[in-house]
Design an enzyme around this catalytic site. Sequence first.
Site, PDB file in Angstrom:
ATOM      1  N   GLY A  45      46.627  38.611  34.453  1.00 11.63           N
ATOM      2  CA  GLY A  45      46.486  38.488  35.895  1.00 11.63           C
ATOM      3  C   GLY A  45      45.829  37.158  36.226  1.00 11.63           C
ATOM      4  O   GLY A  45      45.090  36.608  35.405  1.00 11.63           O
ATOM      5  N   GLN A  50      41.201  31.266  41.373  1.00 11.39           N
ATOM      6  CA  GLN A  50      40.990  30.770  40.011  1.00 11.39           C
ATOM      7  C   GLN A  50      41.706  29.445  39.749  1.00 11.39           C
ATOM      8  O   GLN A  50      41.446  28.793  38.738  1.00 11.39           O
ATOM      9  CB  GLN A  50      41.459  31.795  38.980  1.00 11.39           C
ATOM     10  CG  GLN A  50      40.614  33.067  38.978  1.00 11.39           C
ATOM     11  CD  GLN A  50      41.093  34.022  37.912  1.00 11.39           C
ATOM     12  OE1 GLN A  50      42.018  34.779  38.134  1.00 11.39           O
ATOM     13  NE2 GLN A  50      40.474  33.974  36.742  1.00 11.39           N
ATOM     14  N   CYS A 101      37.900  37.665  31.684  1.00 13.39           N
ATOM     15  CA  CYS A 101      38.407  36.900  32.830  1.00 13.39           C
ATOM     16  C   CYS A 101      38.672  35.475  32.382  1.00 13.39           C
ATOM     17  O   CYS A 101      37.843  34.896  31.679  1.00 13.39           O
ATOM     18  CB  CYS A 101      37.354  36.926  33.941  1.00 13.39           C
ATOM     19  SG  CYS A 101      37.867  36.041  35.415  1.00 13.39           S
ATOM     20  N   LEU A 102      39.821  34.923  32.773  1.00  9.95           N
ATOM     21  CA  LEU A 102      40.171  33.566  32.345  1.00  9.95           C
ATOM     22  C   LEU A 102      39.163  32.538  32.839  1.00  9.95           C
ATOM     23  O   LEU A 102      39.035  31.465  32.252  1.00  9.95           O
ATOM     24  CB  LEU A 102      41.586  33.200  32.816  1.00  9.95           C
ATOM     25  CG  LEU A 102      42.732  34.012  32.197  1.00  9.95           C
ATOM     26  CD1 LEU A 102      44.067  33.603  32.803  1.00  9.95           C
ATOM     27  CD2 LEU A 102      42.769  33.872  30.677  1.00  9.95           C
ATOM     28  N   HIS A 143      40.736  44.261  39.290  1.00 14.73           N
ATOM     29  CA  HIS A 143      40.060  43.035  38.849  1.00 14.73           C
ATOM     30  C   HIS A 143      40.529  41.834  39.677  1.00 14.73           C
ATOM     31  O   HIS A 143      39.714  41.035  40.144  1.00 14.73           O
ATOM     32  CB  HIS A 143      40.341  42.823  37.349  1.00 14.73           C
ATOM     33  CG  HIS A 143      39.752  41.570  36.786  1.00 14.73           C
ATOM     34  ND1 HIS A 143      38.709  41.569  35.884  1.00 14.73           N
ATOM     35  CD2 HIS A 143      40.046  40.261  36.998  1.00 14.73           C
ATOM     36  CE1 HIS A 143      38.396  40.306  35.580  1.00 14.73           C
ATOM     37  NE2 HIS A 143      39.204  39.498  36.240  1.00 14.73           N
ATOM     38  N   GLU A 144      41.842  41.728  39.869  1.00 11.36           N
ATOM     39  CA  GLU A 144      42.378  40.584  40.622  1.00 11.36           C
ATOM     40  C   GLU A 144      42.035  40.673  42.107  1.00 11.36           C
ATOM     41  O   GLU A 144      41.752  39.663  42.745  1.00 11.36           O
ATOM     42  CB  GLU A 144      43.900  40.460  40.418  1.00 11.36           C
ATOM     43  CG  GLU A 144      44.344  40.245  38.974  1.00 11.36           C
ATOM     44  CD  GLU A 144      43.609  39.110  38.269  1.00 11.36           C
ATOM     45  OE1 GLU A 144      43.291  38.098  38.924  1.00 11.36           O
ATOM     46  OE2 GLU A 144      43.333  39.243  37.065  1.00 11.36           O
ATOM     47  N   HIS A 147      38.807  39.258  42.832  1.00  7.65           N
ATOM     48  CA  HIS A 147      38.782  37.791  42.916  1.00  7.65           C
ATOM     49  C   HIS A 147      39.017  37.298  44.338  1.00  7.65           C
ATOM     50  O   HIS A 147      38.365  36.347  44.777  1.00  7.65           O
ATOM     51  CB  HIS A 147      39.851  37.178  42.007  1.00  7.65           C
ATOM     52  CG  HIS A 147      39.406  36.974  40.586  1.00  7.65           C
ATOM     53  ND1 HIS A 147      38.336  36.195  40.240  1.00  7.65           N
ATOM     54  CD2 HIS A 147      39.904  37.447  39.419  1.00  7.65           C
ATOM     55  CE1 HIS A 147      38.190  36.190  38.919  1.00  7.65           C
ATOM     56  NE2 HIS A 147      39.138  36.956  38.391  1.00  7.65           N
TER      57      HIS A 147
HETATM   58 NI    NI Z   1      39.411  37.398  36.377  1.00  6.48          NI
END
Ligand code: NI
Length: 189
Positions: A45, A50, A101-102, A143-144, A147
């Site tokens: 995701g 991000q 998380c990236l 999770h997304e 963000h």
């Molecule tokens: Ni994340």
Amino acid sequence: MILPIVAYGDPVLKKKAVDVEPGYEGLQALIADMFETMYRAHGVGLAAPQVGKSIRLFIVDAAPFAEGEDGDPSCRDFKRVFINPVLFDEEGEEWAFEEGCLSIPGIREEVSRKPTLKIEYYDENWELIEEELDGFPARIVQHEYDHIEGVLFLDRISAFRRTLLRGKLSDISAGIADAEYKMKFPKKK
Ligand code: NI
């Protein structure tokens, strides 16, 4: 085009994102770039903040969670673009799962979330869709969705755990992180 992924500590990650206007310039190119960026980083995701854009857009492709013996088959075709989503009716008994998380490479923590939800959103063709999700697809979406609300999974762990991670987190902000993808660090000298 691969975009740099914004690292922990950048204010864009803490900001509540704004709706995407239907005429948003370059939207299709941005979506394509986000998929390329996510796949390159082996993520499931990626949310627009991000990549430095504070708009209500995120993408998911849960296919990696369908692989292997204990893979979840419902993940195989869970590739979506979510524009201006509204999440509602989160229900059920919370379950814990180790999230990463990236934007926060090298850190994974158990996060508890409810198992089912409904979400209404526009897809990449501006079609309005309502879906009911559970299991990993629901988890990724939660999770997304966080963000675009300016929330990170670290905001959902105990203050004690967060304190233990403080040093690692300031390292990440300063660019001391081993991510095998392009990143933008807020405090890199
Ligand atoms: Ni994340």
